[in-house]
Scaffold this motif. Structure first.
Motif, short mmCIF file in Angstrom:
data_model
loop_
_atom_site.label_atom_id
_atom_site.label_comp_id
_atom_site.label_asym_id
_atom_site.label_seq_id
_atom_site.Cartn_x
_atom_site.Cartn_y
_atom_site.Cartn_z
N ARG A 198 51.12 24.30 26.70
CA ARG A 198 51.09 23.15 25.46
C ARG A 198 52.63 22.70 24.95
NH1 ARG A 198 49.38 26.44 19.98
NH2 ARG A 198 51.15 27.03 20.49
N PHE A 199 53.02 21.75 24.89
CA PHE A 199 54.40 20.65 24.18
C PHE A 199 54.50 20.12 22.75
CE2 PHE A 199 53.42 20.88 28.73
CZ PHE A 199 54.66 20.58 29.82
N ARG A 200 55.19 20.25 22.26
CA ARG A 200 56.08 19.55 21.01
C ARG A 200 56.53 18.08 21.06
NH1 ARG A 200 55.59 22.55 16.19
NH2 ARG A 200 53.27 22.34 17.09
N PRO A 201 56.71 17.21 21.36
CA PRO A 201 57.06 16.54 21.64
C PRO A 201 58.76 16.42 20.90
CG PRO A 201 55.51 15.44 21.89
CD PRO A 201 55.03 16.38 21.55
N SER A 202 60.10 16.15 21.16
CA SER A 202 61.38 16.20 20.52
C SER A 202 60.79 15.25 19.05
CB SER A 202 62.52 15.84 21.64
OG SER A 202 62.33 16.76 22.33
N GLY A 203 60.99 15.66 17.55
CA GLY A 203 61.30 14.99 16.71
C GLY A 203 59.72 15.37 16.23
N VAL A 204 58.84 15.85 16.55
CA VAL A 204 57.37 15.28 16.12
C VAL A 204 57.37 16.66 15.30
CG1 VAL A 204 55.24 14.69 16.54
CG2 VAL A 204 57.06 13.74 18.22
N SER A 205 56.85 16.62 14.43
CA SER A 205 56.68 18.48 13.41
C SER A 205 55.51 18.17 13.76
CB SER A 205 56.79 18.43 11.92
OG SER A 205 55.71 17.30 11.49
N ALA A 206 54.16 17.62 13.96
CA ALA A 206 53.06 18.32 14.32
C ALA A 206 52.22 17.45 15.79
CB ALA A 206 51.36 17.61 13.01
N GLY A 207 51.36 18.16 16.55
CA GLY A 207 50.15 16.96 17.30
C GLY A 207 51.16 17.46 18.63
N ASP A 208 50.55 18.75 19.72
CA ASP A 208 50.62 18.83 20.53
C ASP A 208 50.17 18.40 21.40
OD1 ASP A 208 52.40 21.45 19.13
OD2 ASP A 208 50.80 22.45 18.85
N VAL A 209 50.36 18.39 22.60
CA VAL A 209 50.24 17.98 23.60
C VAL A 209 50.46 19.26 24.92
CG1 VAL A 209 50.64 16.31 25.47
CG2 VAL A 209 51.77 15.37 24.03
N VAL A 210 48.98 18.98 25.78
CA VAL A 210 48.09 20.17 25.96
C VAL A 210 47.92 19.40 27.50
CG1 VAL A 210 46.42 21.97 26.62
CG2 VAL A 210 47.50 21.43 24.34
N ALA A 211 48.95 19.82 28.33
CA ALA A 211 48.47 19.54 30.23
C ALA A 211 48.06 20.91 30.78
CB ALA A 211 49.40 19.44 31.13
N GLU A 212 46.94 20.58 31.23
CA GLU A 212 46.14 21.48 31.84
C GLU A 212 45.98 21.79 33.98
OE1 GLU A 212 42.74 24.50 30.43
OE2 GLU A 212 41.63 22.76 31.63
N LEU A 213 46.02 22.64 34.54
CA LEU A 213 45.96 22.44 36.08
C LEU A 213 45.43 23.99 36.69
CD1 LEU A 213 47.87 21.45 38.54
CD2 LEU A 213 49.65 22.71 37.93
N VAL A 214 44.65 23.33 37.48
CA VAL A 214 44.20 24.29 38.80
C VAL A 214 43.96 24.30 39.38
CG1 VAL A 214 41.43 25.73 38.86
CG2 VAL A 214 41.73 23.86 36.55
N VAL A 215 44.73 25.44 40.59
CA VAL A 215 45.14 26.12 41.17
C VAL A 215 44.69 26.81 42.05
CG1 VAL A 215 47.77 24.81 41.08
CG2 VAL A 215 46.98 27.46 41.07
N GLY A 216 43.85 26.48 43.44
CA GLY A 216 43.12 27.61 44.22
C GLY A 216 44.35 28.57 44.31
N ALA A 217 43.51 29.69 44.66
CA ALA A 217 43.33 31.24 44.43
C ALA A 217 44.62 31.37 45.74
CB ALA A 217 42.16 31.80 44.90
N ASP A 218 45.02 30.71 46.89
CA ASP A 218 45.70 30.53 47.97
C ASP A 218 47.31 30.38 46.82
OD1 ASP A 218 44.99 28.10 47.57
OD2 ASP A 218 46.20 27.21 48.73
#
Length: 152
Positions: free
Chosen positions: A64-84
């Motif tokens: 979860r990120f909040r871009p610089s200079g922004v007081s609200a409105g987060d950016v969410v990035a998700e990644l699923v990696v294998g068991a290995d």
């Protein structure tokens, strides 16, 4: 430290200096093809959560990120990696959080059965990025599966 994680349709690259780059594709689920890229400065990271799947041992990482200079409105990035890649991915996550002083590394999320803590709920007032219980995730998956079957 530069690092690369190849996930399910998403790739995370860290150049070791300035950018975390999330790349995704709409074609064949192969990251890096036609799709998009999200460049984020590591210092903008508010939290990282990891959930290990009981079914196949894969690891779902949510940044979860909040871009610089922004007081609200987060950016969410998700990644699923294998068991290995689960263990090296979690080690990178811990190193990243320590290096860039990410205050909320939800280690409790490593356990798929763990409920979000009261502190996690309080800090996540943005409904899109808020943590949810395993029961809520199961309900969402069930509804989405039914909608997908209905569209067929």
């Amino acid at each position: 430290m530069s690092f690369r994680l190849q996930g399910d349709g998403v790739r995370l690259d860290f150049d070791g200096r300035r950018w975390l780059v999330f790349s995704w594709s709409r074609r064949d689920g192969v990251a890096g093809g036609v799709g998009g890229r999200l460049y984020v400065e590591p210092a903008c990271c508010l939290s990282v959560a990891g959930r290990l799947s009981d079914h196949d041992g894969s690891l779902r990482l949510t940044f979860r990120f909040r871009p610089s200079g922004v007081s609200a409105g987060d950016v969410v990035a998700e990644l699923v990696v294998g068991a290995d890649q689960a263990e090296p991915a979690w080690q990178f996550t811990q190193w990243f959080a320590h290096t860039y002083r990410v205050e909320d590394v939800s280690a409790s999320w490593w356990d798929d059965d763990a409920e979000p803590s009261a502190g996690e709920r309080e800090r996540s007032r943005d409904w899109l990025g808020a943590p949810v219980s395993p029961a809520t995730r199961d309900l969402f998956r069930s509804v989405m599966a039914r909608l997908t079957v209905a569209d067929s």
